[in-house]
Design a protein around this motif. Structure first.
Motif, mmCIF file in Angstrom:
data_model
loop_
_atom_site.group_PDB
_atom_site.id
_atom_site.type_symbol
_atom_site.label_atom_id
_atom_site.label_comp_id
_atom_site.label_asym_id
_atom_site.label_seq_id
_atom_site.Cartn_x
_atom_site.Cartn_y
_atom_site.Cartn_z
ATOM 1 N N ARG A 106 0.856 -1.197 0.000
ATOM 2 C CA ARG A 106 0.000 0.000 0.000
ATOM 3 C C ARG A 106 0.890 1.244 0.000
ATOM 4 N N ALA A 141 -12.441 3.295 -2.792
ATOM 5 C CA ALA A 141 -12.355 2.933 -1.368
ATOM 6 C C ALA A 141 -13.740 2.936 -0.712
ATOM 7 N N HIS A 172 2.322 1.743 -3.408
ATOM 8 C CA HIS A 172 1.330 2.329 -4.321
ATOM 9 C C HIS A 172 1.211 3.836 -4.090
ATOM 10 N N LEU A 178 3.614 0.992 -9.151
ATOM 11 C CA LEU A 178 2.149 1.099 -9.245
ATOM 12 C C LEU A 178 1.547 -0.173 -9.836
ATOM 13 N N ASN A 235 -3.026 -5.529 -4.935
ATOM 14 C CA ASN A 235 -4.183 -4.957 -4.225
ATOM 15 C C ASN A 235 -5.501 -5.457 -4.823
ATOM 16 N N PHE A 236 -5.526 -5.509 -6.148
ATOM 17 C CA PHE A 236 -6.740 -5.932 -6.855
ATOM 18 C C PHE A 236 -7.024 -7.420 -6.596
ATOM 19 N N PHE A 282 -13.176 0.993 -11.716
ATOM 20 C CA PHE A 282 -11.809 0.481 -11.798
ATOM 21 C C PHE A 282 -11.323 0.487 -13.263
ATOM 22 N N ALA A 303 -9.619 6.572 -7.287
ATOM 23 C CA ALA A 303 -9.131 5.673 -6.224
ATOM 24 C C ALA A 303 -9.877 5.971 -4.921
ATOM 25 N N GLY A 339 -0.568 -2.421 -7.471
ATOM 26 C CA GLY A 339 -1.972 -2.317 -7.895
ATOM 27 C C GLY A 339 -2.566 -3.682 -8.215
ATOM 28 N N VAL A 340 -1.798 -4.510 -8.946
ATOM 29 C CA VAL A 340 -2.298 -5.855 -9.277
ATOM 30 C C VAL A 340 -2.474 -6.663 -7.989
ATOM 31 N N TYR A 350 -18.036 -1.193 -8.936
ATOM 32 C CA TYR A 350 -16.607 -1.117 -8.597
ATOM 33 C C TYR A 350 -15.774 -1.374 -9.859
ATOM 34 N N VAL A 410 -7.254 10.026 -11.617
ATOM 35 C CA VAL A 410 -7.014 8.653 -11.136
ATOM 36 C C VAL A 410 -7.102 8.619 -9.604
ATOM 37 N N ALA A 445 2.521 6.811 -6.581
ATOM 38 C CA ALA A 445 1.534 7.767 -7.127
ATOM 39 C C ALA A 445 1.963 9.202 -6.813
ATOM 40 N N LYS A 463 -10.437 3.905 -14.230
ATOM 41 C CA LYS A 463 -9.155 4.232 -13.580
ATOM 42 C C LYS A 463 -7.983 3.638 -14.371
ATOM 43 N N MET A 464 -8.125 2.399 -14.862
ATOM 44 C CA MET A 464 -7.040 1.752 -15.618
ATOM 45 C C MET A 464 -6.747 2.497 -16.926
HETATM 46 C C1 HEM Z 1 -1.286 6.713 -12.341
HETATM 47 C C2 HEM Z 1 -1.444 5.537 -11.799
HETATM 48 C C3 HEM Z 1 -2.121 5.289 -10.462
HETATM 49 C C4 HEM Z 1 -2.369 6.154 -9.431
HETATM 50 C C5 HEM Z 1 -2.050 7.655 -9.347
HETATM 51 C C6 HEM Z 1 -3.044 5.381 -8.403
HETATM 52 C C7 HEM Z 1 -3.449 5.892 -7.176
HETATM 53 C C8 HEM Z 1 -4.101 5.170 -6.201
HETATM 54 C C9 HEM Z 1 -4.417 5.654 -4.894
HETATM 55 C C10 HEM Z 1 -4.077 7.046 -4.361
HETATM 56 C C11 HEM Z 1 -5.073 4.656 -4.245
HETATM 57 C C12 HEM Z 1 -5.631 4.703 -2.824
HETATM 58 C C13 HEM Z 1 -4.686 3.835 -1.993
HETATM 59 C C14 HEM Z 1 -5.164 3.588 -0.592
HETATM 60 O O1 HEM Z 1 -6.135 4.185 -0.132
HETATM 61 O O2 HEM Z 1 -4.499 2.766 0.032
HETATM 62 C C15 HEM Z 1 -5.190 3.527 -5.146
HETATM 63 C C16 HEM Z 1 -5.810 2.342 -4.851
HETATM 64 C C17 HEM Z 1 -5.833 1.255 -5.689
HETATM 65 N N1 HEM Z 1 -5.172 1.128 -6.894
HETATM 66 FE FE1 HEM Z 1 -4.176 2.569 -7.843
HETATM 67 N N2 HEM Z 1 -3.193 4.085 -8.835
HETATM 68 C C18 HEM Z 1 -2.640 3.976 -10.088
HETATM 69 C C19 HEM Z 1 -2.531 2.848 -10.865
HETATM 70 C C20 HEM Z 1 -3.044 1.625 -10.531
HETATM 71 C C21 HEM Z 1 -2.911 0.423 -11.314
HETATM 72 C C22 HEM Z 1 -2.120 0.350 -12.632
HETATM 73 C C23 HEM Z 1 -3.604 -0.565 -10.657
HETATM 74 C C24 HEM Z 1 -3.818 -2.014 -11.025
HETATM 75 C C25 HEM Z 1 -3.163 -2.660 -11.925
HETATM 76 C C26 HEM Z 1 -4.171 0.010 -9.474
HETATM 77 C C27 HEM Z 1 -4.952 -0.650 -8.557
HETATM 78 C C28 HEM Z 1 -5.451 -0.132 -7.403
HETATM 79 C C29 HEM Z 1 -6.331 -0.839 -6.482
HETATM 80 C C30 HEM Z 1 -6.892 -2.250 -6.664
HETATM 81 C C31 HEM Z 1 -6.587 0.032 -5.423
HETATM 82 C C32 HEM Z 1 -7.490 -0.244 -4.208
HETATM 83 C C33 HEM Z 1 -8.849 0.400 -4.502
HETATM 84 C C34 HEM Z 1 -9.834 0.115 -3.371
HETATM 85 O O3 HEM Z 1 -9.783 0.866 -2.395
HETATM 86 O O4 HEM Z 1 -10.580 -0.839 -3.522
HETATM 87 N N3 HEM Z 1 -3.809 1.342 -9.416
HETATM 88 N N4 HEM Z 1 -4.564 3.867 -6.330
#
Ligand code: HEM
Length: 138
Positions: free
Chosen positions: A14, A135, A17, A69, A76-77, A91, A131, A73-74, A87, A127, A21, A94-95
């Motif tokens: 986390r 949440a 990530h 990331l 986390n997913f 998502f 995110a 991210g993968v 969701y 993005v 970011a 976001k991708m």
């Molecule tokens: C520019 C690229 C990205 C940015 C700026 C970004 C930013 C964020 C931020 C700020 C969070 C919240 C984290 C938290 O509260 O702990 C988040 C959650 C997450 N991100 Fe990303 N992310 C990016 C790319 C990706 C990619 C490429 C993936 C997957 C391949 C991904 C998957 C996830 C997942 C699964 C969550 C959890 C969402 C939830 O709360 O259910 N992210 N991301």
């Protein structure tokens, strides 16, 4: 995996990530708002050389942040299965925006077009907004 190891890995990834970011989106927001206008005051030959030097230092950080990331991210997913249709729609958007951020970042460290960095920063902040929504959606 033992529960404590899973907890530690979850916190670590986390952090990866969030830190990646902050580095990617914050770094380019700073570059667009501060570094590029400062470089634009230089004669064009000096400007190109100065940008190349800056980009060379920033490039490894950009590659590291994109890798961080993707891996975190993968992970986390995959560890949170069973989400709703809403969701997955958010998502998916976001991708797509994340793909734009990655492509624009990889191009911007080669050629610093101000419009490219503006687009990257806008997509990056969107993005982060999505995110925050993810949440709250399950
Ligand atoms: C520019 C690229 C990205 C940015 C700026 C970004 C930013 C964020 C931020 C700020 C969070 C919240 C984290 C938290 O509260 O702990 C988040 C959650 C997450 N991100 Fe990303 N992310 C990016 C790319 C990706 C990619 C490429 C993936 C997957 C391949 C991904 C998957 C996830 C997942 C699964 C969550 C959890 C969402 C939830 O709360 O259910 N992210 N991301």
């Amino acid at each position: 995996m033992i529960p404590i190891a899973r907890e530690v890995l979850g916190v670590l990834l986390r952090w990866v990530h969030l830190a990646s970011a902050a580095l990617l989106v914050g770094g380019f927001a700073y570059a667009r708002a501060v570094a590029v206008p400062a470089l634009q005051t230089l004669p064009s030959a000096d400007r190109d050389q100065a940008w190349r030097r800056l980009a060379l230092r920033f490039q490894p950080l950009v590659y590291g942040a994109i890798g961080g990331l993707l891996v975190s991210g993968v992970y986390n997913f995959l560890i949170h299965p069973g989400h709703s249709r809403h969701y997955h729609i958010v998502f998916g958007v976001k991708m797509l925006l994340a793909a734009h951020v990655f492509a624009a970042a990889l191009l911007a460290v080669r050629e610093p077009k101000p419009g490219r960095m503006t687009g990257l920063a806008i997509s990056g902040f969107l993005v982060i907004l999505l995110a925050a929504c993810l949440a709250r959606i399950f």
